[in-house]
Design an enzyme around this catalytic site. Structure first.
Site, mmCIF file in Angstrom:
data_model
loop_
_atom_site.group_PDB
_atom_site.id
_atom_site.type_symbol
_atom_site.label_atom_id
_atom_site.label_comp_id
_atom_site.label_asym_id
_atom_site.label_seq_id
_atom_site.Cartn_x
_atom_site.Cartn_y
_atom_site.Cartn_z
ATOM 1 N N LYS A 243 39.401 41.608 38.568
ATOM 2 C CA LYS A 243 40.029 40.786 39.570
ATOM 3 C C LYS A 243 38.907 39.973 39.969
ATOM 4 C CE LYS A 243 43.988 43.910 40.303
ATOM 5 N NZ LYS A 243 44.442 44.730 41.086
ATOM 6 N N ASP B 192 38.930 47.598 37.297
ATOM 7 C CA ASP B 192 40.006 46.879 37.220
ATOM 8 C C ASP B 192 39.897 45.885 38.497
ATOM 9 O OD1 ASP B 192 42.753 46.391 36.719
ATOM 10 O OD2 ASP B 192 43.260 47.034 39.090
#
Ligand SMILES: NC(=O)c1ccc[n+]([C@@H]2O[C@H](COP(=O)([O-])OP(=O)(O)OC[C@H]3O[C@@H](n4cnc5c(N)ncnc54)[C@H](OP(=O)(O)O)[C@@H]3O)[C@@H](O)[C@H]2O)c1
Length: 379
Positions: free
Chosen positions: A237, A233
């Site tokens: 980003k 995750d």
């Protein structure tokens, strides 16, 4: 619930009168963020919502779509079903998910992706090719290959503020810096509220397993905490930040440090939580080693041309990342003009703040699309 059917001529968000067709909004995803977004859309002042018609919503099972706009009763029933964890396919008026794409042929439309799925990509591709606007909280489409990134970003009709830092003004700030001629040199960030929480607990003396159990019980982690601990995750980003500042990169180029060993990757979640105590000693040792150097542990992303990586690092406790507590996110942005770097910090997760970031994008994009239709350029 208010009636959403508004296909008449209206004042636009931002106040400019128009005789143009309403912009149709279709929303993919009715989870935590999606339901908060519907609430916030409904609560908008008339002047902001004017000119926008919610014509479709979809979950992973089905869609509801009406070209003239979903009426209040239909939508209220759908929301009640999703809050009760029923699939939209149980709604008597449900359509196949593909029905939502009809909106793209009927005039100006914005598709809002608040899923966490790769399966929305064909719909987004269709929307981009039809010249529609796209608003994403879903990071995955932006982490496909560079050709897909170019397709999605190329039209100027894409907004994706909520993909990094939830409602914090991260992407818009980077866009503003670049638009005004500044050069972003480097971004350092704590981009996972879950991992920030974990390592501040460890710093305060908790074991890794106790901190993890606490984060899991508070719903700070994904249902399977390995989705946070695996680092993907944060890597997504970091990729989005890198691409936003012009670094050509693929997800596979980013070295990702997972916080558990490969042999714990496949076991059931309950076993993983139970066995996480096996990692306590290693994290205590890393914490002690960092402390000997006067540092604390943080899971950080580093983004600069030629050097994008994420992982665990020791930082001085008085540094911006070191003084971070709880679940906050932090971005430190070094630019040519901001050699004393700019900092953006605050809650980087939560359905309400995330939905607010998405809603801001919808309103901003609607204004830009109107301006473009009237002969301007969509920025
Ligand atoms: N929650 C946060 O704090 C936060 C912060 C920043 C960014 N985000 C991002 O925002 C997005 C949504 O998060 P969330 O917490 O709302 O997730 P969630 O609660 O898991 O909800 C996801 C929703 O997407 C739906 N969905 C899955 N595949 C779909 C498809 N192919 N077409 C249409 N709908 C589909 C799911 O349908 P079912 O209901 O049928 O399963 C569900 O309603 C994620 O990408 C997340 O990373 C979330």
């Amino acid at each position: 619930m208010a009636n959403y059917t508004r296909r008449t001529r209206r004042q636009l968000p931002g106040g400019a009168p128009s005789d143009m067709q309403d912009i149709s909004i279709v929303q993919l995803g009715l989870g935590g963020v999606g339901l908060a977004l519907l609430d916030q859309f409904q609560a908008l002042p008339d002047a902001s919502r004017s000119g926008l018609t919610l014509t479709g919503v979809a979950d992973s099972s089905a869609a509801l779509y009406r070209p003239e706009g979903l009426d209040g009763d239909t939508l209220a029933a759908a929301v009640a079903m999703k809050r009760a964890r029923s699939p939209l396919s149980a709604h008597p008026e449900h359509l196949p998910a593909a029905a939502i794409a009809q909106a793209f042929e009927r005039g100006p439309a914005i598709v809002v992706d608040v899923t966490a799925s790769e399966a929305t990509m064909p719909t987004l591709r269709q929307a981009a090719e039809a010249g529609c606007g796209i608003v994403l909280a879903n990071k995955r489409p932006l982490c496909e290959d560079s050709a897909t990134w170019r397709l999605l970003t190329g039209s100027g009709r894409l907004r994706y503020e909520a993909t990094v830092g939830a409602g914090l003004p991260v992407i818009s700030t980077l866009a503003y810096l670049q638009r005004t001629g500044d050069t972003v040199l480097k971004i350092e960030g704590a981009l996972s509220g879950t991992l920030s929480y974990l390592f501040t607990r460890i710093e305060n003396g908790d074991s890794f397993s106790a901190a993890l159990r606490s984060a899991h019980e508070l719903n700070y982690t994904e249902p399977d905490p390995r989705d946070d601990l695996g680092g993907m995750d944060v890597a997504r980003k970091a990729l989005i930040l890198a691409r936003t500042i012009g670094i050509a990169l693929e997800l596979s180029d980013i070295a990702v440090q997972a916080l558990y060993p490969p042999e714990m990757a496949r076991m059931p979640v309950s076993d993983f939580l139970a066995q996480s105590a096996k990692l306590d000693q290693s994290y205590q040792q890393q914490r002690r080693e960092a402390a000997r150097e006067g540092k604390v542990l943080r899971y950080l992303a580093h983004v600069e041309p030629g050097n994008v990586h994420i992982g665990l690092a020791g930082v001085p406790p008085e540094s911006p990342a070191g003084s971070l507590h709880g679940t906050d996110n932090l971005l430190v942005i070094h630019t040519r003009r901001y050699s004393n770097p700019m900092r953006i910090a605050g809650p980087g997760a939560g359905p309400e703040v995330t939905a607010a970031g998405v809603l801001g994008d919808i309103l901003d994009l609607a204004i830009a699309m109107r301006a473009q239709e009237q002969g301007g350029r969509c920025l």
